[in-house]
Design an enzyme around this catalytic site. Sequence first.
Site, mmCIF file in Angstrom:
data_model
loop_
_atom_site.group_PDB
_atom_site.id
_atom_site.type_symbol
_atom_site.label_atom_id
_atom_site.label_comp_id
_atom_site.label_asym_id
_atom_site.label_seq_id
_atom_site.Cartn_x
_atom_site.Cartn_y
_atom_site.Cartn_z
ATOM 1 N N ASP A 1 0.792 -1.247 0.000
ATOM 2 C CA ASP A 1 0.000 0.000 0.000
ATOM 3 C C ASP A 1 0.822 1.295 0.000
ATOM 4 O O ASP A 1 1.817 1.406 0.722
ATOM 5 C CB ASP A 1 -0.857 0.096 1.271
ATOM 6 C CG ASP A 1 -1.584 -1.166 1.608
ATOM 7 O OD1 ASP A 1 -1.552 -2.114 0.821
ATOM 8 O OD2 ASP A 1 -2.189 -1.208 2.693
ATOM 9 N N GLN B 1 4.156 0.545 2.204
ATOM 10 C CA GLN B 1 4.356 -0.699 2.935
ATOM 11 C C GLN B 1 5.493 -1.464 2.264
ATOM 12 O O GLN B 1 5.466 -1.715 1.051
ATOM 13 C CB GLN B 1 3.064 -1.534 2.880
ATOM 14 C CG GLN B 1 1.958 -0.980 3.746
ATOM 15 C CD GLN B 1 2.254 -1.187 5.216
ATOM 16 O OE1 GLN B 1 2.160 -2.303 5.718
ATOM 17 N NE2 GLN B 1 2.615 -0.127 5.912
ATOM 18 N N TYR C 1 1.993 -1.099 10.020
ATOM 19 C CA TYR C 1 1.015 -1.238 8.945
ATOM 20 C C TYR C 1 0.537 0.127 8.447
ATOM 21 O O TYR C 1 0.939 1.173 8.955
ATOM 22 C CB TYR C 1 -0.152 -2.108 9.431
ATOM 23 C CG TYR C 1 0.078 -3.595 9.229
ATOM 24 C CD1 TYR C 1 1.335 -4.105 8.900
ATOM 25 C CD2 TYR C 1 -0.978 -4.505 9.354
ATOM 26 C CE1 TYR C 1 1.525 -5.469 8.705
ATOM 27 C CE2 TYR C 1 -0.789 -5.866 9.154
ATOM 28 C CZ TYR C 1 0.463 -6.346 8.831
ATOM 29 O OH TYR C 1 0.638 -7.687 8.636
#
Length: 474
Positions: A43, A59, A102
Amino acid sequence: MSEKETLLTQEVQRVVNNFKNKVMQDPYRLKFHLMPPVGLMNDPNGLIQYEGVYHVFYQWNPFDTTHGSKFWGHYTSTDMVTWREEPVALLPSESYEKNGCYSGSAIEVEGKLYLFYTGNVKLEDDSRETYQCLAVSSDGIHFEKKGPILTLPKGYTPHFRDPKVWKKEDRWYMVLGAQTYEEKGTVVLFTSDNLYDWQEVGQIAGSGMHGLKEFGYMWECPDLINLNGTDVLLVSPQGVKSCGHLYQNVFQSGYFVGKLDYEKGNFSHGPFTELDRGFDFYAPQTFETSSGRTILFAWMGITDEMEEHQPTISNHWVHALTIPRNLSLREGKIYQNPVEELKKLRKNQVVITNEEKALLNGLEISTSELLLELQNENSYFNISFRNEASLCFDPSKQEISLQRRNIKTNAIESRTCKIKSVRELQILLDHSSIEIFINNGEEVFTARYFPELRDKTLTIQCDTDYRLHYWDLE
Ligand code: FRU
């Protein structure tokens, strides 16, 4: 920097140095898309224009081409065309993020850059914990972790992540992707007046809410934006069943247009519309530029069973981001267009009109842009890209399809969407990607493809007159 962070940073440097050349030599590496220096990218995170500079975090698993413990990689640019690799921004060094920093977002507060992200923790029994965390920077490059600012509230499983934060009047708001105890995907709204203490306002959309039927077990990466005065919720639901030509990928990304009542936390909205009709598009995120444009980047990939078959894996990298796209809302529909800045890449223009079709034989497409204007917008056409992917419009069915070869099975696979007519196509090709913008961004198809290296042929079969503008992208 803590000792753990220093060690992890050294390990990242070592693996980047070891495999950097191998990645650079891969003929499928991308020329004008953001891709990882090595390892796996997913992402886009923390998109922001901060002190005049565009920041794209992402990410990143630097150590492998699988989804492991994620870091936040970092690129900056002043024009969204040329990017600079910055030091890794977040490393999973603390107990509350030990299995990954995350996804999340960025805001600017009093000259400082704030990153909100999810600390992912996996326990021995395979269960997980989730912490919404904050890190702050004064220079946009080095971040000081402030730790968790929000723990898991009641009513949700630990699949609760991906904070997107924005300011409205004098309050801060955050949306999070979540799964309820009943295993329904939802988006939860929080508010704060100091960025450290957050109060839950409520669920603003979800499976089974506001007239939506069963719509997935988990919603990831929400983003609440305002386009021309209208609220739009972007989100990536997981577990939505396919239905005709819709929802054909393993996970979806799309949006709801509506109106958010910030006080009551009520978001009245219309139906879900997919943002992209191709194979490789997930977890989009947007940001607003200083001039008021809303720009979207997405992961040009998806977590499916094909990931591990991508031919770039033998060269120690996998996946990339889409090009930046400018969003606009017209009659309740999002239109996406490549940002203007990308025109800088255009070189060696060739214009081909109907009478000169023979010139097509001389064109070699690899990193190229095509702009095709069709005289009759209700005519059949079939365009083949390097004999590996093709785009076909069938006016009798009012359907347009993108086909490509499946890298695992070798079978031809396709994605289709309904469209009344096609008058214009803008197509950006990189060494192993294709992005097709139809009718000025009314529909978009995004896909990775891995053509034979020597095959650079473009063929156009078309029942109407056309004009083709061609550029090398350099
Ligand atoms: C979406 C996602 C996010 C998560 C991140 C982990 O692709 O699953 O929900 O934060 O990837 O890398």
